[in-house]
Every structure is written in C-alpha cells, then in structure tokens.
Design a protein around this motif. Structure first.
Motif, PDB file in Angstrom:
ATOM      1  N   VAL A 155      28.492   9.721  40.849  1.00  0.00           N
ATOM      2  CA  VAL A 155      28.780  11.043  41.413  1.00  0.00           C
ATOM      3  C   VAL A 155      30.136  11.558  40.944  1.00  0.00           C
ATOM      4  CG1 VAL A 155      29.231  12.305  43.544  1.00  0.00           C
ATOM      5  CG2 VAL A 155      27.284  10.737  43.409  1.00  0.00           C
ATOM      6  N   ALA A 156      31.167  10.693  41.015  1.00  0.00           N
ATOM      7  CA  ALA A 156      32.536  11.142  40.724  1.00  0.00           C
ATOM      8  C   ALA A 156      32.874  11.120  39.239  1.00  0.00           C
ATOM      9  CB  ALA A 156      33.528  10.261  41.497  1.00  0.00           C
ATOM     10  N   GLY A 157      32.282  10.184  38.486  1.00  0.00           N
ATOM     11  CA  GLY A 157      32.640  10.008  37.086  1.00  0.00           C
ATOM     12  C   GLY A 157      32.535  11.256  36.227  1.00  0.00           C
ATOM     13  N   PRO A 158      31.423  11.983  36.261  1.00  0.00           N
ATOM     14  CA  PRO A 158      31.290  13.157  35.391  1.00  0.00           C
ATOM     15  C   PRO A 158      32.327  14.245  35.651  1.00  0.00           C
ATOM     16  CG  PRO A 158      29.144  12.466  36.229  1.00  0.00           C
ATOM     17  CD  PRO A 158      30.168  11.683  36.981  1.00  0.00           C
ATOM     18  N   PHE A 159      32.871  14.309  36.864  1.00  0.00           N
ATOM     19  CA  PHE A 159      33.834  15.357  37.210  1.00  0.00           C
ATOM     20  C   PHE A 159      35.281  14.957  36.918  1.00  0.00           C
ATOM     21  CE2 PHE A 159      30.142  15.999  39.981  1.00  0.00           C
ATOM     22  CZ  PHE A 159      29.853  17.325  39.703  1.00  0.00           C
ATOM     23  N   LEU A 160      35.591  13.675  37.039  1.00  0.00           N
ATOM     24  CA  LEU A 160      36.990  13.243  36.957  1.00  0.00           C
ATOM     25  C   LEU A 160      37.364  12.540  35.653  1.00  0.00           C
ATOM     26  CD1 LEU A 160      37.487  11.917  40.605  1.00  0.00           C
ATOM     27  CD2 LEU A 160      38.437  14.020  39.613  1.00  0.00           C
ATOM     28  N   LEU A 161      36.399  11.922  34.991  1.00  0.00           N
ATOM     29  CA  LEU A 161      36.728  11.138  33.797  1.00  0.00           C
ATOM     30  C   LEU A 161      36.595  11.967  32.534  1.00  0.00           C
ATOM     31  CD1 LEU A 161      34.904   7.778  34.615  1.00  0.00           C
ATOM     32  CD2 LEU A 161      37.319   8.344  34.944  1.00  0.00           C
ATOM     33  N   PRO A 162      37.583  11.923  31.656  1.00  0.00           N
ATOM     34  CA  PRO A 162      37.460  12.611  30.373  1.00  0.00           C
ATOM     35  C   PRO A 162      36.599  11.791  29.418  1.00  0.00           C
ATOM     36  CG  PRO A 162      39.542  11.437  30.463  1.00  0.00           C
ATOM     37  CD  PRO A 162      38.885  11.239  31.806  1.00  0.00           C
ATOM     38  N   GLU A 163      35.989  12.455  28.473  1.00  0.00           N
ATOM     39  CA  GLU A 163      35.258  11.730  27.437  1.00  0.00           C
ATOM     40  C   GLU A 163      36.241  11.371  26.322  1.00  0.00           C
ATOM     41  OE1 GLU A 163      33.323   9.577  26.525  1.00  0.00           O
ATOM     42  OE2 GLU A 163      31.427  10.632  26.859  1.00  0.00           O
ATOM     43  N   ALA A 164      36.048  10.210  25.740  1.00  0.00           N
ATOM     44  CA  ALA A 164      36.923   9.761  24.645  1.00  0.00           C
ATOM     45  C   ALA A 164      36.099   8.924  23.688  1.00  0.00           C
ATOM     46  CB  ALA A 164      38.093   8.941  25.196  1.00  0.00           C
ATOM     47  N   ARG A 165      36.332   9.142  22.389  1.00  0.00           N
ATOM     48  CA  ARG A 165      35.616   8.370  21.375  1.00  0.00           C
ATOM     49  C   ARG A 165      36.435   8.350  20.096  1.00  0.00           C
ATOM     50  NH1 ARG A 165      32.243  12.876  21.999  1.00  0.00           N
ATOM     51  NH2 ARG A 165      30.609  11.584  22.883  1.00  0.00           N
ATOM     52  N   ASP A 166      36.030   7.501  19.177  1.00  0.00           N
ATOM     53  CA  ASP A 166      36.644   7.437  17.856  1.00  0.00           C
ATOM     54  C   ASP A 166      36.058   8.564  17.015  1.00  0.00           C
ATOM     55  OD1 ASP A 166      37.616   6.877  15.347  1.00  0.00           O
ATOM     56  OD2 ASP A 166      37.063   4.757  15.380  1.00  0.00           O
ATOM     57  N   PRO A 167      36.895   9.493  16.501  1.00  0.00           N
ATOM     58  CA  PRO A 167      36.349  10.614  15.724  1.00  0.00           C
ATOM     59  C   PRO A 167      35.764  10.178  14.374  1.00  0.00           C
ATOM     60  CG  PRO A 167      38.748  10.626  15.671  1.00  0.00           C
ATOM     61  CD  PRO A 167      38.351   9.595  16.666  1.00  0.00           C
ATOM     62  N   ASN A 168      36.195   9.012  13.884  1.00  0.00           N
ATOM     63  CA  ASN A 168      35.684   8.493  12.605  1.00  0.00           C
ATOM     64  C   ASN A 168      35.289   7.030  12.772  1.00  0.00           C
ATOM     65  OD1 ASN A 168      36.334  10.912  10.867  1.00  0.00           O
ATOM     66  ND2 ASN A 168      38.405  10.395  11.568  1.00  0.00           N
ATOM     67  N   PRO A 169      34.176   6.757  13.459  1.00  0.00           N
ATOM     68  CA  PRO A 169      33.854   5.376  13.809  1.00  0.00           C
ATOM     69  C   PRO A 169      33.318   4.528  12.662  1.00  0.00           C
ATOM     70  CG  PRO A 169      32.110   6.846  14.541  1.00  0.00           C
ATOM     71  CD  PRO A 169      33.204   7.724  13.992  1.00  0.00           C
ATOM     72  N   GLY A 170      32.858   5.152  11.588  1.00  0.00           N
ATOM     73  CA  GLY A 170      32.289   4.376  10.497  1.00  0.00           C
ATOM     74  C   GLY A 170      30.857   3.962  10.788  1.00  0.00           C
ATOM     75  N   ARG A 171      30.315   3.101   9.940  1.00  0.00           N
ATOM     76  CA  ARG A 171      28.920   2.701  10.027  1.00  0.00           C
ATOM     77  C   ARG A 171      28.734   1.584  11.057  1.00  0.00           C
ATOM     78  NH1 ARG A 171      25.343   0.275   4.957  1.00  0.00           N
ATOM     79  NH2 ARG A 171      23.365   0.033   6.125  1.00  0.00           N
ATOM     80  N   PHE A 172      27.670   1.693  11.846  1.00  0.00           N
ATOM     81  CA  PHE A 172      27.346   0.656  12.834  1.00  0.00           C
ATOM     82  C   PHE A 172      26.543  -0.457  12.161  1.00  0.00           C
ATOM     83  CE2 PHE A 172      24.423  -1.021  16.112  1.00  0.00           C
ATOM     84  CZ  PHE A 172      25.373  -1.589  16.945  1.00  0.00           C
ATOM     85  N   ASP A 173      26.830  -1.715  12.520  1.00  0.00           N
ATOM     86  CA  ASP A 173      26.181  -2.868  11.901  1.00  0.00           C
ATOM     87  C   ASP A 173      25.405  -3.670  12.944  1.00  0.00           C
ATOM     88  OD1 ASP A 173      25.635  -4.708   9.750  1.00  0.00           O
ATOM     89  OD2 ASP A 173      27.068  -6.068  10.697  1.00  0.00           O
ATOM     90  N   PRO A 174      24.081  -3.480  13.032  1.00  0.00           N
ATOM     91  CA  PRO A 174      23.288  -4.210  14.029  1.00  0.00           C
ATOM     92  C   PRO A 174      23.329  -5.728  13.848  1.00  0.00           C
ATOM     93  CG  PRO A 174      22.053  -2.352  13.128  1.00  0.00           C
ATOM     94  CD  PRO A 174      23.263  -2.518  12.271  1.00  0.00           C
ATOM     95  N   ALA A 175      23.426  -6.198  12.600  1.00  0.00           N
ATOM     96  CA  ALA A 175      23.436  -7.637  12.353  1.00  0.00           C
ATOM     97  C   ALA A 175      24.632  -8.308  13.024  1.00  0.00           C
ATOM     98  CB  ALA A 175      23.446  -7.911  10.853  1.00  0.00           C
ATOM     99  N   SER A 176      25.768  -7.638  13.039  1.00  0.00           N
ATOM    100  CA  SER A 176      26.951  -8.195  13.696  1.00  0.00           C
ATOM    101  C   SER A 176      26.733  -8.316  15.197  1.00  0.00           C
ATOM    102  CB  SER A 176      28.173  -7.307  13.423  1.00  0.00           C
ATOM    103  OG  SER A 176      28.518  -7.315  12.064  1.00  0.00           O
ATOM    104  N   ALA A 177      26.049  -7.327  15.753  1.00  0.00           N
ATOM    105  CA  ALA A 177      25.773  -7.370  17.190  1.00  0.00           C
ATOM    106  C   ALA A 177      24.898  -8.569  17.540  1.00  0.00           C
ATOM    107  CB  ALA A 177      25.096  -6.074  17.625  1.00  0.00           C
ATOM    108  N   VAL A 178      23.872  -8.809  16.729  1.00  0.00           N
ATOM    109  CA  VAL A 178      22.986  -9.946  16.971  1.00  0.00           C
ATOM    110  C   VAL A 178      23.738 -11.265  16.795  1.00  0.00           C
ATOM    111  CG1 VAL A 178      20.919 -11.144  16.154  1.00  0.00           C
ATOM    112  CG2 VAL A 178      20.936  -8.644  16.316  1.00  0.00           C
TER     113      VAL A 178
END
Length: 494
Positions: free
Chosen positions: A178-201
């Motif tokens: 309920v509170a999160g969408p109103f109070l928390l700002p969004e933040a992310r890496d503007p240049n995250p690069g390529r995601f690697d599923p193999a590393s996750a596994v």
C-alpha cells in the motif's frame, strides 16, 4: 540533504527488514511444536530452518542485479506479493517436506526484498552521515524484529497452532504494497548491460550441493556422496567465478572485491551472522525445552538482547564520528566473544542469567559491527551498481546465517546424539523436541530419566557450539582490527 519524504521512505524500507528478522526468530520458538506435529528428522528440522536462508543467499546476487535493471522498487513490490503467498503456504503445511518447500519459496520471495531495501537507501540518502544513520535505523529494524517476532510468536503459539507464526508476514507485506508505490522512488542502472542467465543458474547450482554435502557430513560423516556433493559445488563455483571474469557485464562484479575494505566487510558480515544465528537456533529451544518456559515467557527474556542490538546499531553511527571503524567493528565482535564464553557456563537446570547476559553481549556487539560494515559495503559502489553491491552484502549476511544454522546446528545435533545411552528411542535421539514428545508417552520414572539425559546432552551441545562461536568471532575481530585499520570515519570516504 534528506527531507521528510525521504525519512518516511526509510520507514517503509524497514518493513521488509522487520519481516525478515521476525521470520528468522519466530521459527526458533515454533520448532518444538513443529517437532511434535510434523515429526521431522534432525536433518529435516535443519532444512526447515535454513533452506530459506540458502535460497535467499543463492538468489540475492541475481535479484540485486535484476533490481538494477528493472527497477529496485518494482522488484521490492513484486517480492512482497511472492513472500506473502509463500507465507500462507507455510502456515498450512501438512508435512515436513511441504514446509521445507514453502520455506524455499519464502527464500525466493525474500531474495527480492533485501537487496532492494539497502540499495534504495543508497539512492535516497546521498549525504554520507545521513546514509550511515539510515543504515543504523535499517539495522535497528532487524534487531527490533527480533523482539517483536518472539513475543508476537509466543502469544500466537499459546493461543493458536504453529502455522499462525507465518501468517504474521501477510499484514506486513500488505502495508508495504500500500505505502511503497507512494513513498518509494524508482531507481535503476541506466546502462545495465546484457543479462546472463547462465550466471544466475551457476550461482545457485554452486551453493546447494555444498550445503547438501555439509549436511551429509554432519549426519553420516565423510561419505562418498557427501564428498562428491561438496566437490561438485566447488567446481560449479569456480566456473561461476571464471565466467564472471570473462563477461563484459558480469552478474557479480568481482572488481569490487579488489577493495580490501569492501571484501573484509563482506567476510565480517558473514562470520558475525554465522555465530549469531547459530545461537538463535539453539537458545529458544533451551529456554522452552530445558528450562520449561512457555513460548511467550521465553520471548520476553530475549527482549534485553534486542534492546542491546538496537542500541549497538545507533551507537555505531554516533561513535563512528570519534573512533576508527576498525576499533568499533573489532570491539563489537570482542563483546560477542565474551557472550559466547558466558554460554559455556550454561547448566541443565539453571542458566537464565547466563542466557540474558550472553545474548546482550552477542546481540549488541554484532549489531554494532554489522551497521558499520554494511555502510562500508554500500559506500564502496557507484550509485548505478548499488543493487549489486547491496546484494553482495546481503549474500554474505544470509549465507552466514544459513551456514551458522547448518554447521553450528549440526555440531550441536551431533553432540546431542552422542550424549544418549544405548536403548534410547531413535526418535528421542533426533531432537530435544522429539525426546520431550516421547517422554510424554512413558511412565513417570522412565520419562524423567529420558528428559534428564536429553537435556544434559542438549546443554553439552550448546557448550561445544559456544566455544566454536567464540573462536569464529575472535578471528573475525582480529581480522577487523588489522585489515580495517584506516583513519576515523573511513566509512564516509570510501
């Protein structure tokens, strides 16, 4: 400088931390009831406790990187939904294996929560001193949950069935949604690069075989299966590290570990929580099954330790203005060593004072050190990589907790089993809770003899575990004194 909205955002971010700590501590009080109702083996009981932390540790780096890509607030709110649903499944589990599965799913949901909270603090509080205070509040929230969880859980266990302790997660997650969408700002890496599923596994596949092997060693010694599992996990871990070094956009940025302060802080987190959580696994059982306290009374006797943890977190933020970080971290860990030494004097018939003193020293000391090392970790990373850095910190934290339960818990279990004479029922050899349950169906004289033997064996296991915890914290303290030996306020200049 942070304004009113930023401080309200911090209050929202503390909610998942409260939930995680509540979930960790309340389960220890529910274990005796789980043992009687679901009849888990000793190994299953350890899995019920620590599969959550191992899944969390295995997925944190992935989720931290994912948060940098898709948005840390979005990941946090998605995790809240998953965590709430898994909590309902755990509450209504009808077998030990079902509860283990539910706890594993809780770990998956929890992995989306923790790196998001710490990385959002890094994004919200740009001022170094305000950030350090915010992290102290974040750490104090963890200690506060340690107090609220057992008391609330104790009340629920006295009035409802054991599954109710998991349902307390649901309203906390609802408030966050309920509170999160109103109070928390969004933040992310503007240049995250390529995601690697193999590393996750690979990151998860490397961890679980090692953990499984450790458990087999604790149960049956160095069997062929145990050795193969450990070696397989280590081999997969080597492949994971090798892959990260070759990728242009690695899931785990190994360059962060080139900073000595960063790497030592992560190891300090791991070893400090390793000792603390091993203690949290044993002491609630001691208070209830050895001293005979009800869950609520046992929880109330743990409140002084929680107050010490909160005080230690805030003291760290204030004392860092005047003393070296290495002195504060190392000194806090030495207090924890003293606490574990007090536990070696625990008795099978009396020991409440020793428990309170030991928990105050360990809880306050570890909280002081963890507050500062978390600040060192998040301060070392650029804002765009805050999620990944926070995930590394939390991975050390959760892996330490899981290993503390697995290794120290296995040591205590092995000592407990060795303390029984021939002829003791097999179920009573597995856990103290099972011994109490078995005694309820025996004639009075036989029941008294079984309980006396089981309680003495359990206390001996606590003694051995306390010596091991003291040794771990002593090493960690020396490491902090030597390797974090920088000028005052090093946390704000990394």
């Amino acid at each position: 400088m942070a304004g009113r909205r930023q401080w309200w955002s911090l209050a929202v971010l503390v909610l998942p931390v409260l939930l995680i700590s509540v979930d960790m501590t309340v389960l220890g009080f529910a274990l005796p009831y789980l043992s009687e109702d679901l009849a888990p083996t000793g190994a299953q009981q350890l899995w019920i406790v620590d599969i959550y932390s191992f899944m969390l540790a295995g997925l944190l780096v992935l989720m931290g990187t994912l948060g940098d890509r898709v948005g840390r607030r979005k990941l946090l709110l998605t995790g809240a939904v998953a965590f709430g649903a898994a909590s309902v499944l755990a509450a209504f589990s009808t077998s030990a294996m079902m509860l283990i599965l539910a706890r594993a799913l809780l770990g998956v949901g929890g992995a989306t929560l923790m790196p998001s909270t710490l990385s959002l603090i890094r994004s919200i509080f740009a001022d170094a001193r305000q950030r350090r205070f915010a992290i102290a509040v974040w750490s104090a929230g963890f200690s506060g949950g340690m107090a609220v969880g057992p008391v609330l859980g104790g009340y629920l266990l006295e009035h409802f069935w054991w599954g109710s302790v998991f349902l307390i997660n649901v309203p906390v997650m609802a408030l966050l949604l309920v509170a999160g969408p109103f109070l928390l700002p969004e933040a992310r890496d503007p240049n995250p690069g390529r995601f690697d599923p193999a590393s996750a596994v690979l990151s998860l596949a490397a961890m679980l075989p090692v953990v499984y092997g450790i458990k087999l060693v604790a149960e049956h010694g160095f069997t062929f299966t145990a050795v193969v599992a450990i070696l397989a996990g280590l081999a997969l871990g080597a492949l994971f590290v090798r892959r990260q070094r070759k990728l242009d956009d690695p899931m785990l940025d190994l360059k962060l570990f080139a900073d000595r302060t960063f790497s030592v802080s992560v190891v300090t987190n791991l070893l400090g929580v390793f000792a603390l959580v091993g203690l949290l696994f044993l002491i609630p059982q001691y208070l209830q099954l050895v001293l005979g306290f009800s869950p609520l009374v046992a929880a109330l006797w743990m409140i002084p330790a929680t107050v010490a943890g909160i005080a230690g977190a805030f003291a760290a933020a204030q004392l860092a203005k005047h003393f070296r970080t290495s002195t504060l971290v190392g000194g806090g860990l030495l207090a924890g060593v003293a606490g574990f030494l007090v536990l070696t004097q625990l008795g099978a018939e009396s020991g409440l004072g020793a428990v309170v003193i030991a928990f105050v020293l360990v809880g306050g000391g570890v909280a002081q050190s963890e507050t500062l090392t978390n600040d060192l970790v998040v301060s070392a990373a650029p804002p765009a990589r805050a999620g990944a850095a926070s995930a590394i910190s939390e991975t050390g934290y959760e892996l330490g907790g899981a290993l503390g339960t697995a290794i120290l818990g296995s040591i205590a279990t092995a000592v407990y089993r060795g303390g029984h004479a021939e002829g003791t029922p097999d179920a009573a050899r597995e856990t103290l809770g099972a011994a109490v349950g078995a005694a309820a169906h025996l004639p009075a004289e036989q029941a008294q003899a079984l309980l006396a033997t089981a309680r003495a064996a359990f206390v001996q296991g606590v003694h051995v575990t306390a010596w091991a915890g003291a040794a771990v914290l002593l090493y960690t303290s020396v490491q902090a004194f030597v390797l974090l030996n920088r000028k005052k306020n090093s946390a704000v200049r990394i």
